[in-house]
Design a protein around this motif. Structure first.
Motif, short mmCIF file in Angstrom:
data_model
loop_
_atom_site.label_atom_id
_atom_site.label_comp_id
_atom_site.label_asym_id
_atom_site.label_seq_id
_atom_site.Cartn_x
_atom_site.Cartn_y
_atom_site.Cartn_z
N PRO A 42 -18.20 20.36 -17.85
CA PRO A 42 -18.56 21.25 -16.74
C PRO A 42 -19.56 22.33 -17.17
CG PRO A 42 -16.20 20.86 -16.76
CD PRO A 42 -16.75 20.26 -18.04
N GLY A 43 -20.57 22.52 -16.35
CA GLY A 43 -21.56 23.56 -16.59
C GLY A 43 -22.70 23.17 -17.51
N LEU A 44 -22.72 21.94 -18.02
CA LEU A 44 -23.75 21.54 -18.97
C LEU A 44 -24.84 20.75 -18.27
CD1 LEU A 44 -24.41 21.62 -22.02
CD2 LEU A 44 -23.23 19.44 -22.24
N PRO A 45 -26.11 21.14 -18.43
CA PRO A 45 -27.20 20.33 -17.88
C PRO A 45 -27.17 18.95 -18.51
CG PRO A 45 -28.03 22.45 -18.68
CD PRO A 45 -26.60 22.32 -19.14
N ALA A 46 -27.63 17.94 -17.76
CA ALA A 46 -27.53 16.57 -18.27
C ALA A 46 -28.52 15.65 -17.58
CB ALA A 46 -26.12 16.04 -18.03
N LYS A 47 -28.71 14.49 -18.19
CA LYS A 47 -29.36 13.40 -17.47
C LYS A 47 -28.35 13.02 -16.39
CE LYS A 47 -29.50 11.11 -21.20
NZ LYS A 47 -29.51 10.08 -22.22
N PRO A 48 -28.79 12.80 -15.17
CA PRO A 48 -27.84 12.53 -14.09
C PRO A 48 -27.32 11.08 -14.10
CG PRO A 48 -30.06 12.54 -13.23
CD PRO A 48 -30.16 12.92 -14.69
N ILE A 49 -26.75 10.71 -15.24
CA ILE A 49 -26.20 9.37 -15.44
C ILE A 49 -24.79 9.54 -16.00
CG2 ILE A 49 -26.45 7.18 -16.68
CD1 ILE A 49 -29.48 7.93 -16.99
N ILE A 50 -23.82 8.91 -15.35
CA ILE A 50 -22.44 8.98 -15.81
C ILE A 50 -22.27 8.04 -17.00
CG2 ILE A 50 -20.02 8.58 -15.17
CD1 ILE A 50 -21.37 10.92 -13.63
N ASP A 51 -21.73 8.57 -18.10
CA ASP A 51 -21.43 7.75 -19.28
C ASP A 51 -19.92 7.56 -19.38
OD1 ASP A 51 -23.84 7.11 -20.96
OD2 ASP A 51 -24.14 9.27 -20.71
N LEU A 52 -19.53 6.31 -19.56
CA LEU A 52 -18.13 5.96 -19.69
C LEU A 52 -17.90 5.20 -20.99
CD1 LEU A 52 -17.50 4.52 -16.10
CD2 LEU A 52 -16.99 6.84 -16.90
N ILE A 53 -16.68 5.32 -21.51
CA ILE A 53 -16.24 4.45 -22.61
C ILE A 53 -15.02 3.68 -22.10
CG2 ILE A 53 -15.18 4.26 -24.87
CD1 ILE A 53 -16.87 6.37 -25.94
#
Length: 175
Positions: A42-53
């Motif tokens: 939460p609150g962290l800028p990111a590439k707007p791609i969800i990463d899952l494991i």
């Protein structure tokens, strides 16, 4: 075009919905699905791609799950440069933009530990989170539109932070 965007509070909900799709599909050998990466903080800028494991009980189960994963709309790319991983990605059918990346591993993989330790350290430590946001912003500005340049730019910082997070986790487990 910037590689990273402002934090979106809907990312965890999107990740949970995607993880639920995997679980609801009753993929044989799938144990659990973790939300990782910057969209999991939460609150962290990111590439707007969800990463899952997605975590599997065995490599054989992971490979056998390919048809079910493809039926969910993912492109299966195999190890894709990282031994032990099975990489899958899903793009938005309307926009063509990457939506989700799944980095499948077998339970007990050090890669799972590394990703979760880093995610949890970022969630728990505001100074670490701010430092990561700063390096991400710097690297995105230095390498606009260049995903590889961006990744290489922040790599040393991330590796040091991950090592610290893993060491802290190990110390916590032995105390």
């Amino acid at each position: 075009m910037s590689l990273i965007v402002a934090p979106d509070p809907s990312w965890p909900t999107q990740a949970m919905a995607e993880a639920d799709r995997w679980s609801d599909s009753r993929i044989n050998g799938l144990i659990e699905v973790h939300h990782i990466g910057s969209t999991a903080v939460p609150g962290l800028p990111a590439k707007p791609i969800i990463d899952l494991i997605p975590v599997f009980e065995s490599e054989a189960a992971m490979d056998a799950a390919r048809p079910q994963i493809e039926a969910l709309g993912f492109e299966w790319l195999g190890e894709f440069g990282l031994p032990g991983r099975r990489y899958c990605r899903a793009d938005d059918p309307e926009t063509g933009k990457r939506r989700v990346q799944a980095h499948c591993y077998v339970a007990g993989s050090d890669e799972i530990t590394r990703h979760i330790a880093f995610r949890d350290a970022l969630r728990a430590n505001a100074a670490l989170r701010a430092g990561y946001a700063a390096i991400k912003g710097k690297c995105a500005a230095l390498h606009p539109g260049d995903m590889h340049g961006y990744g290489d730019c922040k790599s040393d910082w991330v590796q040091k932070a991950e090592a610290h997070a893993i060491n802290a986790l190990a110390a916590k487990e032995t105390s």
